[in-house]
Design a protein around this motif. Structure first.
Motif, PDB file in Angstrom:
ATOM      1  N   ILE A 142       0.851  -1.188   0.000  1.00  0.00           N
ATOM      2  CA  ILE A 142       0.000   0.000   0.000  1.00  0.00           C
ATOM      3  C   ILE A 142       0.886   1.237   0.000  1.00  0.00           C
ATOM      4  N   TYR A 143       0.668   2.122  -0.961  1.00  0.00           N
ATOM      5  CA  TYR A 143       1.341   3.419  -1.022  1.00  0.00           C
ATOM      6  C   TYR A 143       0.324   4.492  -0.657  1.00  0.00           C
ATOM      7  N   PRO A 144       0.400   5.031   0.561  1.00  0.00           N
ATOM      8  CA  PRO A 144      -0.529   6.105   0.919  1.00  0.00           C
ATOM      9  C   PRO A 144      -0.181   7.415   0.213  1.00  0.00           C
ATOM     10  N   ASP A 145       1.075   7.549  -0.205  1.00  0.00           N
ATOM     11  CA  ASP A 145       1.536   8.740  -0.917  1.00  0.00           C
ATOM     12  C   ASP A 145       2.769   8.349  -1.723  1.00  0.00           C
ATOM     13  N   LYS A 146       3.443   9.339  -2.322  1.00  0.00           N
ATOM     14  CA  LYS A 146       4.602   9.040  -3.167  1.00  0.00           C
ATOM     15  C   LYS A 146       5.872   8.748  -2.377  1.00  0.00           C
ATOM     16  N   LYS A 147       5.889   9.042  -1.090  1.00  0.00           N
ATOM     17  CA  LYS A 147       7.114   8.914  -0.304  1.00  0.00           C
ATOM     18  C   LYS A 147       7.163   7.701   0.617  1.00  0.00           C
ATOM     19  N   SER A 148       6.054   7.045   0.867  1.00  0.00           N
ATOM     20  CA  SER A 148       6.070   5.950   1.830  1.00  0.00           C
ATOM     21  C   SER A 148       5.198   4.795   1.344  1.00  0.00           C
ATOM     22  N   TYR A 149       5.424   3.650   1.958  1.00  0.00           N
ATOM     23  CA  TYR A 149       4.607   2.478   1.658  1.00  0.00           C
ATOM     24  C   TYR A 149       4.671   1.518   2.835  1.00  0.00           C
ATOM     25  N   ILE A 150       3.753   0.577   2.843  1.00  0.00           N
ATOM     26  CA  ILE A 150       3.790  -0.534   3.796  1.00  0.00           C
ATOM     27  C   ILE A 150       3.593  -1.821   3.010  1.00  0.00           C
ATOM     28  N   GLY A 151       4.383  -2.809   3.350  1.00  0.00           N
ATOM     29  CA  GLY A 151       4.233  -4.146   2.786  1.00  0.00           C
ATOM     30  C   GLY A 151       3.739  -5.069   3.882  1.00  0.00           C
ATOM     31  N   ILE A 152       2.578  -5.645   3.684  1.00  0.00           N
ATOM     32  CA  ILE A 152       1.993  -6.540   4.678  1.00  0.00           C
ATOM     33  C   ILE A 152       2.127  -7.970   4.172  1.00  0.00           C
ATOM     34  N   ASN A 153       2.938  -8.751   4.865  1.00  0.00           N
ATOM     35  CA  ASN A 153       3.070 -10.177   4.573  1.00  0.00           C
ATOM     36  C   ASN A 153       2.101 -10.906   5.493  1.00  0.00           C
ATOM     37  N   ALA A 154       1.429 -11.907   4.982  1.00  0.00           N
ATOM     38  CA  ALA A 154       0.490 -12.673   5.803  1.00  0.00           C
ATOM     39  C   ALA A 154       0.449 -14.108   5.302  1.00  0.00           C
ATOM     40  N   TYR A 155       0.438 -15.032   6.241  1.00  0.00           N
ATOM     41  CA  TYR A 155       0.376 -16.449   5.928  1.00  0.00           C
ATOM     42  C   TYR A 155      -0.674 -17.103   6.803  1.00  0.00           C
TER      43      TYR A 155
END
Length: 161
Positions: free
Chosen positions: A116-129
């Motif tokens: 998920i990129y909330p804006d052009k400068k940051s993101y979050i990667g959510i790994n889930a199993y």
């Protein structure tokens, strides 16, 4: 034959421990998110890989961040609450509303993650199993059905690709 099948199945989920952790996750999530019971939740984690180069020594060090990830279909919102593997505490929630994000997609390589990129400068990667058998690094919880529901929600409502 039955004995050999039992011996070679590998690690099995301790459902009592898993269910207890699922209840703890819900309690933590609800303590930080208003109307928390309106959200479905799963365990996820993020990885931060730091590279280093000290003369002859080259390598990387991975930092794992445990997350309680909630989603609400009506608002098309994902809420991420940081926690630790034993679920004894948690941080403040971050909200990702579909109409407020720049882009989102499911990345299959090099790891299977929801980005998920909330804006052009940051993101979050959510790994889930569905289950990870390492209680030192991850929350011990079985979540096959919940992960399938989150994956469907993300693909249908959140993904911009």
């Amino acid at each position: 034959m039955g004995l050999f099948n039992h011996l070679f199945k590998g690690p099995q989920v301790d459902m009592e421990k898993s269910n207890a952790n699922a209840r703890k996750m819900r309690e933590l999530f609800n303590s930080k998110v208003e109307n928390g019971d309106d959200y479905k939740i799963i365990f996820g984690y993020s990885e931060d890989v730091g590279r280093f180069n000290y003369g002859f020594v080259h390598g990387s060090k991975t930092k794992i961040g445990n997350l309680i990830v909630g989603w609400k279909e009506e608002d098309v919102t994902i809420v991420v609450v940081p926690t630790i593997p034993d679920l004894s505490e948690c941080g403040e929630p971050t909200y990702y509303r579909r109409n407020e994000i720049l882009k989102a997609y499911r990345n299959k390589y090099p790891t299977d993650a929801f980005i998920i990129y909330p804006d052009k400068k940051s993101y979050i990667g959510i790994n889930a199993y569905d289950w990870l058998d390492d209680e030192k690094l991850y929350v011990y919880v079985s979540q096959e059905k919940e992960l399938e529901e989150f994956t469907d929600f993300f693909k249908q409502k959140f993904s911009t690709k």
